[in-house]
Design a protein around this motif. Structure first.
Motif, mmCIF file in Angstrom:
data_model
loop_
_atom_site.group_PDB
_atom_site.id
_atom_site.type_symbol
_atom_site.label_atom_id
_atom_site.label_comp_id
_atom_site.label_asym_id
_atom_site.label_seq_id
_atom_site.Cartn_x
_atom_site.Cartn_y
_atom_site.Cartn_z
ATOM 1 N N ARG A 27 0.793 -1.161 0.076
ATOM 2 C CA ARG A 27 0.039 -0.106 -0.047
ATOM 3 C C ARG A 27 0.798 1.487 0.037
ATOM 4 N N HIS A 28 1.985 1.483 0.892
ATOM 5 C CA HIS A 28 2.830 2.265 0.917
ATOM 6 C C HIS A 28 3.579 2.513 -0.638
ATOM 7 N N ALA A 29 4.091 1.309 -1.045
ATOM 8 C CA ALA A 29 5.027 1.405 -2.122
ATOM 9 C C ALA A 29 4.238 1.807 -3.210
ATOM 10 N N GLU A 30 2.847 1.624 -3.468
ATOM 11 C CA GLU A 30 2.111 2.191 -4.461
ATOM 12 C C GLU A 30 1.859 3.710 -4.325
ATOM 13 N N LYS A 31 2.018 4.266 -3.163
ATOM 14 C CA LYS A 31 1.987 5.819 -3.181
ATOM 15 C C LYS A 31 3.370 6.592 -3.556
ATOM 16 N N LEU A 32 4.267 5.564 -3.792
ATOM 17 C CA LEU A 32 5.623 6.367 -4.056
ATOM 18 C C LEU A 32 5.682 7.025 -5.512
ATOM 19 N N PRO A 33 6.390 8.091 -5.576
ATOM 20 C CA PRO A 33 6.646 8.651 -6.680
ATOM 21 C C PRO A 33 7.537 7.710 -7.313
ATOM 22 N N GLU A 34 7.694 8.034 -8.750
ATOM 23 C CA GLU A 34 8.646 7.154 -9.612
ATOM 24 C C GLU A 34 9.897 7.229 -9.065
ATOM 25 N N ASP A 35 10.768 6.051 -9.111
ATOM 26 C CA ASP A 35 12.075 6.066 -8.311
ATOM 27 C C ASP A 35 11.978 6.541 -7.055
#
Length: 97
Positions: free
Chosen positions: A22-30
């Protein structure tokens, strides 16, 4: 098998892996997500993210105190890039050094 009445490893992974995703999906690219937890939780979560059967999670080995693992998301899913790493990167020298 439950040890001392605690959670099964699969239950730990069932609880922890969705939080990481869930948190990884919210990350900006890179972007980078840092997760701090107990070694067993990290190991089971890595095993789940990699799609390993639970009987193979133990093959990842333990995580030494103050060490880390690095996962990257590729075209075919998550990949383990580093595991149980403990060497800090070389310091970056400032302009005045």
């Amino acid at each position: 098998m439950r040890r001392g009445g605690g959670e099964l490893e699969s239950e730990v992974a069932d609880r922890a892996a969705p939080v990481v995703l869930r948190h990884a999906e919210k990350l900006p690219e890179d972007g980078t997500l840092v997760v701090a937890s107990h070694g067993g939780t990290i190991r089971t979560t890595i095993g789940r993210l990699l799609g390993l059967e639970s009987q193979h999670w133990e093959s990842l080995g333990g995580l030494t105190n103050c060490c880390w693992s690095v996962l990257g998301e590729g075209a075919r899913g998550w990949r383990l890039l580093e595991h149980n790493a403990g060497t800090l990167p070389e310091p970056v020298l400032g302009d005045d050094d």
